[in-house]
Design a protein around this motif. Structure first.
Motif, PDB file in Angstrom:
ATOM      1  N   HIS A   7       0.810  -1.195   0.000  1.00 31.76           N
ATOM      2  CA  HIS A   7       0.000   0.000   0.000  1.00 31.76           C
ATOM      3  C   HIS A   7       0.854   1.259   0.000  1.00 31.76           C
ATOM      4  CE1 HIS A   7      -3.519   2.339   1.102  1.00 31.76           C
ATOM      5  NE2 HIS A   7      -2.763   2.957   1.964  1.00 31.76           N
ATOM      6  N   ARG A   8       1.942   1.215   0.734  1.00 27.73           N
ATOM      7  CA  ARG A   8       2.725   2.435   0.907  1.00 27.73           C
ATOM      8  C   ARG A   8       3.943   2.520   0.012  1.00 27.73           C
ATOM      9  NH1 ARG A   8       1.515   7.311   3.400  1.00 27.73           N
ATOM     10  NH2 ARG A   8      -0.146   6.807   4.808  1.00 27.73           N
ATOM     11  N   GLY A 265      -4.279  20.140   4.846  1.00 27.27           N
ATOM     12  CA  GLY A 265      -3.731  18.858   5.269  1.00 27.27           C
ATOM     13  C   GLY A 265      -2.838  18.209   4.241  1.00 27.27           C
ATOM     14  N   LEU A 267       0.215  17.831   3.976  1.00 22.71           N
ATOM     15  CA  LEU A 267       1.368  17.059   4.453  1.00 22.71           C
ATOM     16  C   LEU A 267       1.037  15.579   4.581  1.00 22.71           C
ATOM     17  CD1 LEU A 267       2.884  19.391   7.173  1.00 22.71           C
ATOM     18  CD2 LEU A 267       3.779  18.903   4.898  1.00 22.71           C
ATOM     19  N   ALA A 268      -0.251  15.274   4.755  1.00 29.14           N
ATOM     20  CA  ALA A 268      -0.642  13.873   4.923  1.00 29.14           C
ATOM     21  C   ALA A 268      -1.425  13.362   3.717  1.00 29.14           C
ATOM     22  CB  ALA A 268      -1.483  13.715   6.187  1.00 29.14           C
ATOM     23  N   LEU A 422      10.054  17.673   4.170  1.00 28.41           N
ATOM     24  CA  LEU A 422      10.236  18.467   5.390  1.00 28.41           C
ATOM     25  C   LEU A 422      10.225  19.957   5.079  1.00 28.41           C
ATOM     26  CD1 LEU A 422      12.912  16.509   7.486  1.00 28.41           C
ATOM     27  CD2 LEU A 422      10.462  16.706   7.888  1.00 28.41           C
ATOM     28  N   ALA A 425       6.894  21.079   5.034  1.00 31.82           N
ATOM     29  CA  ALA A 425       6.352  21.187   6.389  1.00 31.82           C
ATOM     30  C   ALA A 425       6.964  22.358   7.150  1.00 31.82           C
ATOM     31  CB  ALA A 425       6.604  19.890   7.150  1.00 31.82           C
ATOM     32  N   GLN A 427      10.036  22.523   8.009  1.00 29.68           N
ATOM     33  CA  GLN A 427      11.015  22.032   8.974  1.00 29.68           C
ATOM     34  C   GLN A 427      12.394  21.816   8.362  1.00 29.68           C
ATOM     35  OE1 GLN A 427       9.647  18.799  11.316  1.00 29.68           O
ATOM     36  NE2 GLN A 427       7.702  19.756  11.816  1.00 29.68           N
TER      37      GLN A 427
ATOM     38  N   LEU B 194      -4.501  13.951  11.034  1.00 32.79           N
ATOM     39  CA  LEU B 194      -3.306  13.205  10.646  1.00 32.79           C
ATOM     40  C   LEU B 194      -2.322  14.082   9.885  1.00 32.79           C
ATOM     41  CD1 LEU B 194      -5.061   9.931   9.448  1.00 32.79           C
ATOM     42  CD2 LEU B 194      -3.745  10.239  11.539  1.00 32.79           C
ATOM     43  N   GLY B 195      -2.699  15.334   9.615  1.00 37.93           N
ATOM     44  CA  GLY B 195      -1.881  16.178   8.765  1.00 37.93           C
ATOM     45  C   GLY B 195      -1.049  17.198   9.521  1.00 37.93           C
ATOM     46  N   PRO B 197       1.759  17.955  12.186  1.00 37.04           N
ATOM     47  CA  PRO B 197       2.839  17.259  12.902  1.00 37.04           C
ATOM     48  C   PRO B 197       2.693  17.325  14.421  1.00 37.04           C
ATOM     49  CG  PRO B 197       3.748  18.622  11.156  1.00 37.04           C
ATOM     50  CD  PRO B 197       2.279  18.929  11.217  1.00 37.04           C
ATOM     51  N   PHE B 273       4.009  -1.194  13.891  1.00 39.41           N
ATOM     52  CA  PHE B 273       4.283  -0.856  12.503  1.00 39.41           C
ATOM     53  C   PHE B 273       3.005  -0.630  11.692  1.00 39.41           C
ATOM     54  CE2 PHE B 273       4.677  -2.277   8.101  1.00 39.41           C
ATOM     55  CZ  PHE B 273       5.559  -1.328   7.649  1.00 39.41           C
ATOM     56  N   TRP B 277       1.740   2.726   9.834  1.00 44.83           N
ATOM     57  CA  TRP B 277       2.087   2.740   8.410  1.00 44.83           C
ATOM     58  C   TRP B 277       0.872   3.142   7.568  1.00 44.83           C
ATOM     59  CZ3 TRP B 277       6.496   2.749   5.959  1.00 44.83           C
ATOM     60  CH2 TRP B 277       6.590   2.357   4.632  1.00 44.83           C
ATOM     61  N   ILE B 278      -0.285   2.584   7.931  1.00 45.04           N
ATOM     62  CA  ILE B 278      -1.499   2.901   7.187  1.00 45.04           C
ATOM     63  C   ILE B 278      -1.965   4.324   7.497  1.00 45.04           C
ATOM     64  CG2 ILE B 278      -3.924   2.311   6.854  1.00 45.04           C
ATOM     65  CD1 ILE B 278      -2.150   0.236   5.725  1.00 45.04           C
ATOM     66  N   LEU B 279      -1.941   4.690   8.773  1.00 44.69           N
ATOM     67  CA  LEU B 279      -2.497   5.987   9.165  1.00 44.69           C
ATOM     68  C   LEU B 279      -1.655   7.144   8.620  1.00 44.69           C
ATOM     69  CD1 LEU B 279      -3.554   5.433  12.881  1.00 44.69           C
ATOM     70  CD2 LEU B 279      -5.058   5.741  10.916  1.00 44.69           C
ATOM     71  N   THR B 280      -0.356   7.092   8.833  1.00 41.57           N
ATOM     72  CA  THR B 280       0.471   8.262   8.517  1.00 41.57           C
ATOM     73  C   THR B 280       1.731   7.914   7.737  1.00 41.57           C
ATOM     74  OG1 THR B 280       1.812   8.051  10.490  1.00 41.57           O
ATOM     75  CG2 THR B 280      -0.209   9.337  10.684  1.00 41.57           C
ATOM     76  N   GLY B 281       2.108   6.644   7.707  1.00 42.08           N
ATOM     77  CA  GLY B 281       3.372   6.281   7.071  1.00 42.08           C
ATOM     78  C   GLY B 281       4.569   6.874   7.805  1.00 42.08           C
ATOM     79  N   PRO B 284       3.142  13.241   9.430  1.00 43.70           N
ATOM     80  CA  PRO B 284       3.842  14.217   8.601  1.00 43.70           C
ATOM     81  C   PRO B 284       5.136  14.697   9.264  1.00 43.70           C
ATOM     82  CG  PRO B 284       1.961  15.201   9.688  1.00 43.70           C
ATOM     83  CD  PRO B 284       1.912  13.737  10.014  1.00 43.70           C
ATOM     84  N   ALA B 285       6.110  14.945   8.433  1.00 45.81           N
ATOM     85  CA  ALA B 285       7.418  15.427   8.899  1.00 45.81           C
ATOM     86  C   ALA B 285       7.988  14.534  10.001  1.00 45.81           C
ATOM     87  CB  ALA B 285       7.321  16.885   9.372  1.00 45.81           C
ATOM     88  N   ASN B 286       7.890  13.221   9.819  1.00 46.24           N
ATOM     89  CA  ASN B 286       8.459  12.231  10.736  1.00 46.24           C
ATOM     90  C   ASN B 286       7.886  12.279  12.144  1.00 46.24           C
ATOM     91  OD1 ASN B 286      10.231  11.280   8.724  1.00 46.24           O
ATOM     92  ND2 ASN B 286      11.677  12.933   9.200  1.00 46.24           N
ATOM     93  N   ILE B 296      11.786  -0.021   7.782  1.00 45.28           N
ATOM     94  CA  ILE B 296      11.250  -0.332   6.459  1.00 45.28           C
ATOM     95  C   ILE B 296      11.624   0.763   5.461  1.00 45.28           C
ATOM     96  CG2 ILE B 296       9.089  -0.500   5.143  1.00 45.28           C
ATOM     97  CD1 ILE B 296       9.734  -3.012   6.618  1.00 45.28           C
ATOM     98  N   ASN B 297      11.525   2.025   5.906  1.00 44.92           N
ATOM     99  CA  ASN B 297      11.870   3.132   5.006  1.00 44.92           C
ATOM    100  C   ASN B 297      13.298   3.015   4.504  1.00 44.92           C
ATOM    101  OD1 ASN B 297       9.580   4.665   4.672  1.00 44.92           O
ATOM    102  ND2 ASN B 297       9.854   5.739   6.609  1.00 44.92           N
TER     103      ASN B 297
END
Lengths: 444, 346
Positions: A7-8, A265, A267-268, A422, A425, A427, B194-195, B197, B273, B277-281, B284-286, B296-297
């Motif tokens: 998926h990702r 939103g 960023l996501a 980043l 964002a 950052q 989720l967007g 940080p 994990f 992974w599904i929600l935000t991967g 945002p911005a780690n 994994i990344n």
């Protein structure tokens, strides 16, 4: 969890987006079954047939592409008695995952897709990919400058069959509502358009910064505008980004980000998955434009109920020029897919690649809107008007720069994309982007 | 009213007679072991061999699987971790401990470690009281108890990927969550769940709580079944209120279950994990990246298999150290539930 990975794991751009449904193909099974029957049937016939079997992995797992490739393979088999082609039509993400595994075990399919750049360089260095330079000089000639991304030290390792370029797709209706009559040609005009759209209560631009690469495309383009071709070519091989034009590229982008032109939103926001993705927002008229490649109309069609996408309202304009940049204002950012033979594939593999790039097969490919053909003989067969425009732009561009992340390989490319995300964002600074790339490349 | 039997009646009752009849049996009993003992000694050697064979037979397959899929990969990861390797070609670029140094110096990785520990702490801090409260509630005789138990446990049964995708859809800008928040007149509280940080990790925690609370509740409920009725009766006879019974009797007796759950929760949080992974991967911005996501990344996305192996080894070591510490300091009492006599004498 595997599904989650699939998926990702999107460094991908060039995909047949609708082809997301998992399909390991009755076709492959059928082909295998047929092959087995054939072998069992009788080995007496066949004259010069040496019983060559080619395995072919591609990602056109929905019609018309899937049926077309079956036909293409059948034609080749008929013309080359004794050759059997085993097709695996895989969903794109699935194919990438399997290819990665295949490369690690050395058990690669005979004919497969290469995206060029650093990825190809890794495969070549590991001795996995066949050198085509001496085998198909004429075909390489026909494809022309598009083949650049698949050459290493002057040797050609794969033949691109579809090459597209990135630009802004926009909603002509929403532009009209905001009183924008001409698509922006410079960054100032883009800023003005963003402001006009905001004033009209329209979200200007969607960007799938959650997947990182859509955001990174902005930086690639500003770098393309700020840096001369020689600087870029040099950077691709030396991985040295100390030229100040790369920092300038980040500053251009930072200025754009600071005008807050992006969807809520962002960023996501994913690139292509679902109606809330960047492509979905454009397709459902929530935003006015998006920076994306030639796949965008197809993606949007898959994201609307009527399968029309934006339909008649679809417009396209190239990335704006940057004042004072040393780069060619006509240069395009793009990429595509190429067919490659595994190093240990039977010799007939080369003939099959030649067949795939032939006028006839490329024309059929273009007629079915499967991509942007690289064989000029097929150019007239592109029926979609938006894609035809894009093809014209590609062919008139002085050069097509391969997506940086593909060109630099997944390690440096990945570090670059992460840092650019980043920057979106707020950052990371323009200098941070350059530093991160240099650090990943070991050239800091 | 039935007349009570007199002493004479009891003596003459069938029970008394039966008791007397038992005796001869009992006196004969000691003879039996000696016969059995003789038989056993005659075949002692083969019996021992047989026991060993049995052990080998039953544990063999499991040991082979354990070796093949756990021990070997762990050792392989250790080997890969000292090379600079992109997953293709031979391992020929030995870099020693550079990969480890690089991981520990990378702010994204150290951020991931911090995130993992925050998730461990918050998971226990939130799910323990909440799970305990719900378990105590559902352990009472209330209407629709079975239904409520199913409702609470349902999220845990759902596949992570499915649940994650549903939450992504609910939490997207102008999604259902925003609509509900606005619907109850709190429009000002809508967020980029989720967007942003700054709040993404909080959002992830809420989803994780929803997902894994069911496990805590079901374990606590199972533990409650193991608390004997007579302890409650005794407490009630002493005049303890419901609250006192819970505080002084139930929860202490639930201790082993709670500590085991804490262990599972901690390990789960460390290796978290799929849901993230599904929600935000990780974005945002780690801001929500965990060690497993970082791994994994770097590995499959960037092709740095040597470096990712070093990260995997670090994750393994951190998990192992925490597990051993927990076993030593928290679970120790539970492991000594039945102390050996000589220790008790000391």
């Amino acid at each position: 969890m595997l599904a989650a990975l699939l998926h990702r794991s999107t460094t991908t751009k060039d995909m047949h987006p609708m082809a997301r449904n998992r399909a390991l193909t009755a076709v492959a099974l059928l082909a295998t079954a047929t092959a087995l029957t054939a072998c069992g049937g009788g080995d007496s016939g066949g004259g010069d047939a040496d019983g060559s079997t080619l395995t072919w992995w591609h990602n056109s797992n929905t019609d018309p592409g899937k049926a077309y490739y079956e036909q293409v393979a059948a034609d080749f088999e008929a013309a080359n008695p004794g050759t059997t082609i085993e097709i695996s039509a895989l969903a794109h993400e699935d194919m990438l995952t399997r290819l990665d595994a295949a490369f690690q075990t050395g058990d690669t399919p005979d004919v497969y897709m290469e995206r060029g750049g650093g990825e190809l360089a890794d495969h070549v260095e590991a001795g996995l990919t066949m050198d085509l330079s001496d085998e198909l000089p004429e075909t390489i000639e026909t494809v022309g400058s598009s083949v650049n991304g698949w050459q290493i030290d002057g040797r050609t390792y794969a033949l691109p069959f579809s090459v597209g370029v990135v630009g802004f797709w926009y909603n002509t209706d929403l532009f009209e509502q905001a009183g924008i009559t001409e698509p922006p040609q410079t960054m100032e005009e883009l800023d003005a358009a963003v402001q006009a759209l905001k004033d009209a209560g329209i979200q200007p631009i969607s960007v799938g910064a959650g997947d990182k690469w859509p955001a990174a495309h902005y930086w690639y383009y500003t770098a393309l505008r700020e840096c001369g071709q020689d600087v870029l070519e040099d950077a691709v091989t030396s991985l040295d980004f100390s030229d100040p034009c790369f920092v300038a590229a980040g500053e251009d982008l930072q200025e754009l980000v600071e005008t807050e032109p992006f969807n809520e939103g962002f960023l996501a926001t994913p690139a292509q998955q679902g109606p809330a993705s960047a492509s979905g927002l454009l397709a459902t008229e929530q935003v006015a434009m998006e920076l994306a490649g030639h796949w965008e109309p197809g993606v949007m069609q898959g994201l609307t109920e009527d399968n029309e996408g934006l339909g008649e309202k679809t417009g396209w304009f190239p990335f704006p020029t940057v004042a004072g940049g040393a780069g060619d204002p006509e240069a395009a950012l793009g990429g595509g897919d190429a067919w490659a033979c595994a190093a240990d594939a039977p010799p007939v593999c080369v003939d099959f690649l030649d067949h795939l790039l032939s006028d006839e097969v490329q024309t059929g490919f273009a007629e079915r809107d499967m991509g942007l053909p690289t064989n000029p003989a097929a150019n007239d067969a592109v029926s979609d008007p938006a894609l035809a425009d894009l093809l014209e732009y590609r062919d008139s561009a002085p050069y097509v720069q391969l997506y940086f992340d593909t060109a630099f390989g997944e390690n440096v490319g990945g570090a670059m994309n992460d840092e650019i995300a980043l920057l979106f964002a707020g950052q990371a600074s323009p200098q941070d982007v350059v530093d991160a790339v240099q650090a990943a490349a070991g050239t800091a | 009213m039935t007349p009570r039997p007199t002493g004479a009646d009891v003596a003459a009752s069938p029970r008394g007679a039966a008791g007397a009849a038992d005796r001869p049996d009992r006196s004969a009993a000691p003879a039996r072991p000696s016969g059995g003992g003789r038989r056993r000694s005659s075949s002692r050697l083969s019996a021992r061999t047989r026991t060993r064979l049995e052990i080998a037979f039953f544990t063999g397959p499991a040991l082979v699987l354990l070796g093949l899929f756990i021990v070997v990969p762990v050792l392989q990861a250790v080997r890969y971790s000292v090379f600079d390797w992109n997953g293709l070609g031979p391992l020929d670029d030995f870099v020693g401990l550079d990969n480890y140094a690089r991981a520990l110096g990378d702010t994204v990785f150290t951020g991931a470690v911090v995130n993992n520990f925050v998730i461990i702490a918050l998971s226990i801090a939130i799910q323990l009281p909440l799970g305990l409260a719900i378990a105590l509630l559902l352990n009472r005789d209330i209407r629709g108890r079975g239904f409520l138990r199913v409702v609470i446990f349902m999220p845990y049964v759902l596949a992570e990927v499915v649940a994650g995708v549903v939450w992504v859809l609910l939490l997207q800008p102008n999604g259902l969550v925003d609509a509900v928040v606005e619907g109850v007149g709190l429009g000002g509280l809508t967020q980029l769940w989720l967007g942003d940080p700054d709040i993404a990790l909080g959002t992830v925690m809420v989803v994780l709580t929803w997902k894994y609370l069911g496990l805590a509740v079901i374990l606590f409920l199972a533990g409650l079944q193991g608390v004997p009725e007579d302890v409650y009766e005794a407490a009630q006879l002493d005049g303890a209120s419901w609250w006192q019974v819970q505080r002084r009797v139930t929860i202490p007796l639930l201790g082993p279950t709670i500590r085991t759950w804490g262990f599972l929760s901690m390990i789960g949080s460390l290796q978290l994990f799929d849901m993230v992974w599904i929600l935000t991967g990780g974005g945002p911005a780690n801001s929500t990246v965990t060690m497993a996501i970082y791994l994994i990344n770097q590995g499959t996305e960037r092709g740095l298999y040597g470096y990712a192996s070093a990260v995997a080894v670090l994750l393994f070591v951190i998990s192992l150290v925490l597990a051993v510490l927990y076993q030593t300091f928290v679970l120790r009492r539970d492991n000594e539930v039945a102390p050996k006599p000589r220790r008790a004498a000391r």
